[in-house]
Motif scaffolding. Structure first.
Motif, PDB file in Angstrom:
ATOM      1  N   TYR A  62      27.977  23.229  48.310  1.00 44.22           N
ATOM      2  CA  TYR A  62      29.210  22.633  47.782  1.00 44.22           C
ATOM      3  C   TYR A  62      29.247  22.736  46.262  1.00 44.22           C
ATOM      4  O   TYR A  62      30.299  23.014  45.663  1.00 44.22           O
ATOM      5  CB  TYR A  62      29.330  21.171  48.225  1.00 44.22           C
ATOM      6  N   MET A  63      28.109  22.499  45.614  1.00 45.91           N
ATOM      7  CA  MET A  63      28.020  22.589  44.163  1.00 45.91           C
ATOM      8  C   MET A  63      28.105  24.043  43.704  1.00 45.91           C
ATOM      9  O   MET A  63      28.830  24.379  42.755  1.00 45.91           O
ATOM     10  CB  MET A  63      26.709  21.959  43.674  1.00 45.91           C
ATOM     11  N   ASN A  64      27.379  24.930  44.371  1.00 41.64           N
ATOM     12  CA  ASN A  64      27.334  26.332  43.961  1.00 41.64           C
ATOM     13  C   ASN A  64      28.706  26.989  44.025  1.00 41.64           C
ATOM     14  O   ASN A  64      29.096  27.741  43.130  1.00 41.64           O
ATOM     15  CB  ASN A  64      26.341  27.103  44.843  1.00 41.64           C
ATOM     16  N   TYR A 628      29.689  26.155  52.441  1.00 39.30           N
ATOM     17  CA  TYR A 628      30.697  26.501  51.449  1.00 39.30           C
ATOM     18  C   TYR A 628      30.376  27.860  50.830  1.00 39.30           C
ATOM     19  O   TYR A 628      29.218  28.135  50.478  1.00 39.30           O
ATOM     20  CB  TYR A 628      30.740  25.466  50.320  1.00 39.30           C
ATOM     21  N   VAL A 629      31.394  28.699  50.693  1.00 38.82           N
ATOM     22  CA  VAL A 629      31.282  29.972  49.975  1.00 38.82           C
ATOM     23  C   VAL A 629      32.449  30.052  48.996  1.00 38.82           C
ATOM     24  O   VAL A 629      33.407  29.279  49.072  1.00 38.82           O
ATOM     25  CB  VAL A 629      31.309  31.187  50.934  1.00 38.82           C
ATOM     26  N   ALA A 630      32.351  30.986  48.065  1.00 35.18           N
ATOM     27  CA  ALA A 630      33.389  31.158  47.047  1.00 35.18           C
ATOM     28  C   ALA A 630      33.836  32.610  46.998  1.00 35.18           C
ATOM     29  O   ALA A 630      33.046  33.528  47.257  1.00 35.18           O
ATOM     30  CB  ALA A 630      32.871  30.721  45.678  1.00 35.18           C
ATOM     31  N   PHE A 631      35.112  32.801  46.684  1.00 32.37           N
ATOM     32  CA  PHE A 631      35.664  34.111  46.363  1.00 32.37           C
ATOM     33  C   PHE A 631      36.307  33.998  44.986  1.00 32.37           C
ATOM     34  O   PHE A 631      37.147  33.109  44.771  1.00 32.37           O
ATOM     35  CB  PHE A 631      36.701  34.546  47.404  1.00 32.37           C
ATOM     36  N   VAL A 632      35.918  34.865  44.062  1.00 29.52           N
ATOM     37  CA  VAL A 632      36.402  34.759  42.685  1.00 29.52           C
ATOM     38  C   VAL A 632      36.843  36.122  42.176  1.00 29.52           C
ATOM     39  O   VAL A 632      36.309  37.164  42.571  1.00 29.52           O
ATOM     40  CB  VAL A 632      35.313  34.179  41.753  1.00 29.52           C
ATOM     41  N   ASN A 633      37.849  36.087  41.316  1.00 31.21           N
ATOM     42  CA  ASN A 633      38.325  37.292  40.642  1.00 31.21           C
ATOM     43  C   ASN A 633      37.724  37.320  39.248  1.00 31.21           C
ATOM     44  O   ASN A 633      38.055  36.491  38.399  1.00 31.21           O
ATOM     45  CB  ASN A 633      39.851  37.286  40.573  1.00 31.21           C
ATOM     46  N   TRP A 643      37.198  41.404  42.608  1.00 28.20           N
ATOM     47  CA  TRP A 643      36.889  40.291  43.499  1.00 28.20           C
ATOM     48  C   TRP A 643      35.437  40.324  43.949  1.00 28.20           C
ATOM     49  O   TRP A 643      34.881  41.383  44.237  1.00 28.20           O
ATOM     50  CB  TRP A 643      37.801  40.316  44.723  1.00 28.20           C
ATOM     51  N   TYR A 644      34.846  39.121  44.000  1.00 29.08           N
ATOM     52  CA  TYR A 644      33.473  38.950  44.481  1.00 29.08           C
ATOM     53  C   TYR A 644      33.449  37.849  45.527  1.00 29.08           C
ATOM     54  O   TYR A 644      34.148  36.829  45.401  1.00 29.08           O
ATOM     55  CB  TYR A 644      32.526  38.557  43.335  1.00 29.08           C
ATOM     56  N   GLY A 645      32.623  38.032  46.557  1.00 27.06           N
ATOM     57  CA  GLY A 645      32.307  36.971  47.493  1.00 27.06           C
ATOM     58  C   GLY A 645      30.931  36.430  47.142  1.00 27.06           C
ATOM     59  O   GLY A 645      30.021  37.206  46.828  1.00 27.06           O
ATOM     60  N   ILE A 646      30.769  35.108  47.151  1.00 27.61           N
ATOM     61  CA  ILE A 646      29.507  34.494  46.726  1.00 27.61           C
ATOM     62  C   ILE A 646      29.115  33.415  47.724  1.00 27.61           C
ATOM     63  O   ILE A 646      29.885  32.476  47.972  1.00 27.61           O
ATOM     64  CB  ILE A 646      29.622  33.882  45.315  1.00 27.61           C
ATOM     65  N   SER A 647      27.946  33.564  48.300  1.00 27.75           N
ATOM     66  CA  SER A 647      27.382  32.568  49.197  1.00 27.75           C
ATOM     67  C   SER A 647      26.011  32.182  48.666  1.00 27.75           C
ATOM     68  O   SER A 647      25.014  32.883  48.897  1.00 27.75           O
ATOM     69  CB  SER A 647      27.271  33.129  50.623  1.00 27.75           C
TER      70      SER A 647
END
Length: 709
Positions: A62-64, A628-633, A643-647
């Motif tokens: 969740y934090m990451n 929780y994972v993140a997708f960022v531009n 775009w990157y996917g980050i887990s």
């Protein structure tokens, strides 16, 4: 040698400035602050802000995921790196160090960065984040940004006392916005306006059953008298339940369905808006059911062939205990506080599923805990076996209703077992009659409430009828709901009532009677003069349903470009409301409506248009579990997207198609053109830094020549 060292330092500074200037095209940044960047460069020399993932320290996904989204939330992240308050152990400095680690500024070796200092900083200030339990990402985002804002506020107070300049709070500057709420009293038909600040918008998921909101904000449940469906039916959503219950009313009478209708046609008539989560959950449940079935079948086969012996359950001695409850009379305490399983009561067995708050039973338990006699405390799952010596179900039920003193014998059960017994009932005298009276009274209030809404709407001024009229029909996709529907729900008309009782305290209507309450309707708009550079929205996928939290599996389609025109308070709307406003007009005129930009200008188009740059995604079907994972531009705009996917520690490059398939929980949008403006500011700062380096080098060379002469 000393002069040579100075010259080398100037050359190194010049080279660093040139590297920053070289990365301008791909690395937007906020305007340079007076304090300068902490530790020099704020981006890697290759221009990328996304280099590494973050190590999971024990359910810290969740934090990451949130920190990764904040890292690409520039100008905020770049402003923080430049102007963090000079407190080495503060939240700002710690968060800045994590940003530098993600960007690989100081050390690009390794595939992940350890955010332990940030976690320790958060836990030391907010102990509820301690441990390795799953936490809510949105709660963490609000807590983190609030802490950063507090440090800048403390620095501003300190600077004002010393007379030194203070840096602006990057949280307020970039995330802070305002919305305007207009409340229409049904009694006097006057409006009250109020401005409220926000750092993010919390969007409820609208009802997915095709039920539109009526005039004055009346829900479909209020208009029809039918309660909203529970979230596990096809109308899975986050709409409010004005009826106060979560059960669908069974239809009585009517024609029977044609038995010849194909099953496929019946299924197609009620499409589920499940999206990728719904499909994943269905697969998991089907697979789990298949595993259990195969395992049970295998055990039976082996038992028949004699390969294994049939299991013989060992008889366990039942643990029983006795309690004694006393009440003055049935009027003061009509119920003891027991909530029995409705399902088990039909089988004439009393099994406890919950305890009523502030009841005699709860007071008994509190006393037992205080005296450390936990073996005498009544728990969920316990079974009642005797009341005043009676063991027959009907006699026990009668004793519970009529006696003012009861001696109860209970058998200890399990809380896990009690959780599976469905709805509950109590044992109070006249329960059925009271429930029937309550239902009848509520129905009468509903009719009065709806009738009042019709009368008020018919007598409203035309301009108010337009603002508080019924919601238009929607043409939503069967597969996914657009994010704009959630924003429309946020900006739509809402009736203010509680169980169909009036709750609004109108200053005009309650002038002579402060206790008077009226019905009211409310609408909200975003303020054009208070739109933030970075717009963050939480899609409220979790809601409390009965005794647990449910997660909606509704699939929400996120637009890459978002136009907020329909949700912003326009000057023309304010003019139409002006004759009917009782209070709040001056504040709204001064702070809400920005002066209109020239027609057909770029400013007019981009001021309300935003671009998607980040998503925090919750994977799983429960609030207490999942990932929780993140997708960022990492690019400055959609035209230059990366775009990157980050887990956690894992990062991968992806395209926009993969991003748009994800189901966002917290979504991040940036005002169109902000990245380009940040690029220009960074370029100007880099050029100025390079020129300053050349000037320093020239001064040193001149001083060196003078000394040589």
């Amino acid at each position: 040698s000393q002069e040579m060292g100075k010259k080398k330092g100037a050359v190194a500074a010049k080279a660093r400035a040139k590297r920053e200037a070289k990365t301008v095209e791909d690395t937007p940044c906020g305007p340079a602050g007076a304090g300068g960047a902490v530790g020099g460069a704020i981006v890697h020399e290759d221009g990328s802000r996304v280099h590494r993932g973050l190590q999971n320290l024990g359910n810290t996904c969740y934090m990451n995921s949130i920190v990764q989204c904040l890292n690409v939330s520039y100008p905020f992240s770049d402003d923080l790196l430049r102007n963090a308050p000079p407190v080495s152990a503060g939240m700002c400095a710690t968060l800045s160090s994590v940003f530098r680690g993600i960007r690989g500024i100081d050390d690009s070796q390794g595939t992940s960065f350890n955010p332990k200092p940030l976690q320790q900083q958060v836990v030391s200030r907010f102990p509820w984040f301690k441990g390795k339990e799953q936490q809510d990402a949105h709660e963490f985002l609000r807590t983190l940004l609030g802490s950063v804002s507090d440090e800048f506020e403390a620095q501003a107070k300190s600077s004002s006392s010393t007379g030194s300049p203070a840096e602006k709070d990057p949280v307020n500057c970039n995330f802070g916005g305002r919305y305007c709420a207009a409340t229409l009293c049904w009694g006097c038909q006057r409006l009250s306006l109020r401005l409220d600040p926000f750092f993010d918008l919390q969007l409820h998921l609208p009802s997915l059953a095709g039920q539109q909101v009526g005039a004055m904000g009346l829900s479909a449940a209020a208009l029809s008298g039918d309660p909203d469906p529970p979230p596990d039916e096809h109308a899975d959503g986050e709409g409010s339940d004005s009826s106060g219950t979560g059960r669908r009313k069974k239809k009585k009478g009517g024609k029977k369905k044609d038995a010849t209708v194909p099953v496929a046609a019946k299924v197609a008539a009620k499409p589920k808006l499940g999206g990728v989560w719904g499909a994943a959950r269905d697969r998991e449940e089907t697979l789990q059911s298949a595993k259990l079935y195969v395992l049970a079948l295998l055990v039976k086969v082996l038992q028949k062939t004699g390969d294994i012996e049939p299991e013989v359950e060992e008889a366990q001695q039942e643990v029983t205990f006795e309690i004694e409850l006393t009440r003055q009379n049935k009027t003061s305490h009509p119920s003891w506080g027991f909530r029995w399983s409705d399902t088990k009561c039909e089988d004439e067995v009393f099994v406890l599923v919950s305890i009523v708050e502030d009841s005699l039973l709860e007071k008994w338990n509190l006393k037992r805990r205080a005296m450390e006699e936990m073996e005498q405390a009544v728990c969920v799952g316990d079974r009642l076996i005797e009341v005043n010596g009676e063991t027959d179900y009907k006699e026990m039920s009668k004793m519970l209703r009529t006696a003012d003193k009861v001696t109860l014998q209970l058998a200890r059960g399990s809380a896990a077992a009690g959780a599976d017994f469905g709805p509950s009932r109590d044992e109070s005298d006249g329960e059925t009659e009271r429930k029937a009276q309550a239902v009848a009274a509520k129905e009468q209030r509903r009719k009065t409430y709806c009738s009042s809404a019709d009368q008020v709407y018919e007598t409203l001024a035309p301009e108010l009828r337009q603002l508080f009229g019924p919601e238009g029909a929607h043409k939503d996709s069967i597969e996914r709901l657009p994010l704009e529907r959630c924003l429309q729900h946020f900006s739509g008309v809402e009736a203010l009532e509680d169980e169909y009782k009036p709750v609004y305290n109108c200053t005009k209507c309650s002038k002579d009677d402060k206790t008077r309450r009226t019905y009211a309707s409310r609408r909200m708009w975003l303020c054009s003069g208070g739109l933030p550079a970075l717009l963050t929205m939480q899609l409220k996928r979790f809601r409390r349903y009965r005794d647990k939290f449910e997660k909606s599996v509704a699939s929400i389609a996120l637009p890459l470009s978002l136009d907020l025109t329909d949700y912003v308070l326009e000057e023309e709307q304010l003019k139409r409301m002006k004759p009917h406003i009782e209070k709040g007009l001056e504040d709204v005129e001064a702070r809400c409506c920005a002066p209109p930009p020239p027609e057909n200008s770029d400013a007019a188009a981009s001021s309300v248009r935003y671009e998607l740059y980040g998503l925090c995604v919750h994977q799983g079907s429960s609030m207490k579990a999942g990932h929780y994972v993140a997708f960022v531009n990492g690019g400055p705009s959609l035209e230059k997207e990366r775009w990157y996917g980050i887990s956690d520690a894992r990062t991968w490059k992806c395209n926009r198609e993969e991003v748009l398939k994800a189901e966002g929980y917290v979504v991040f949008y940036r005002r169109q053109g902000t990245g380009v403006a940040a690029d220009a500011a960074l370029a100007a700062a880099a050029v100025a830094s390079a020129e300053a380096g050349e000037a320093v080098e020239g001064d040193e060379d001149g001083a060196s020549d003078g000394e040589a002469e």
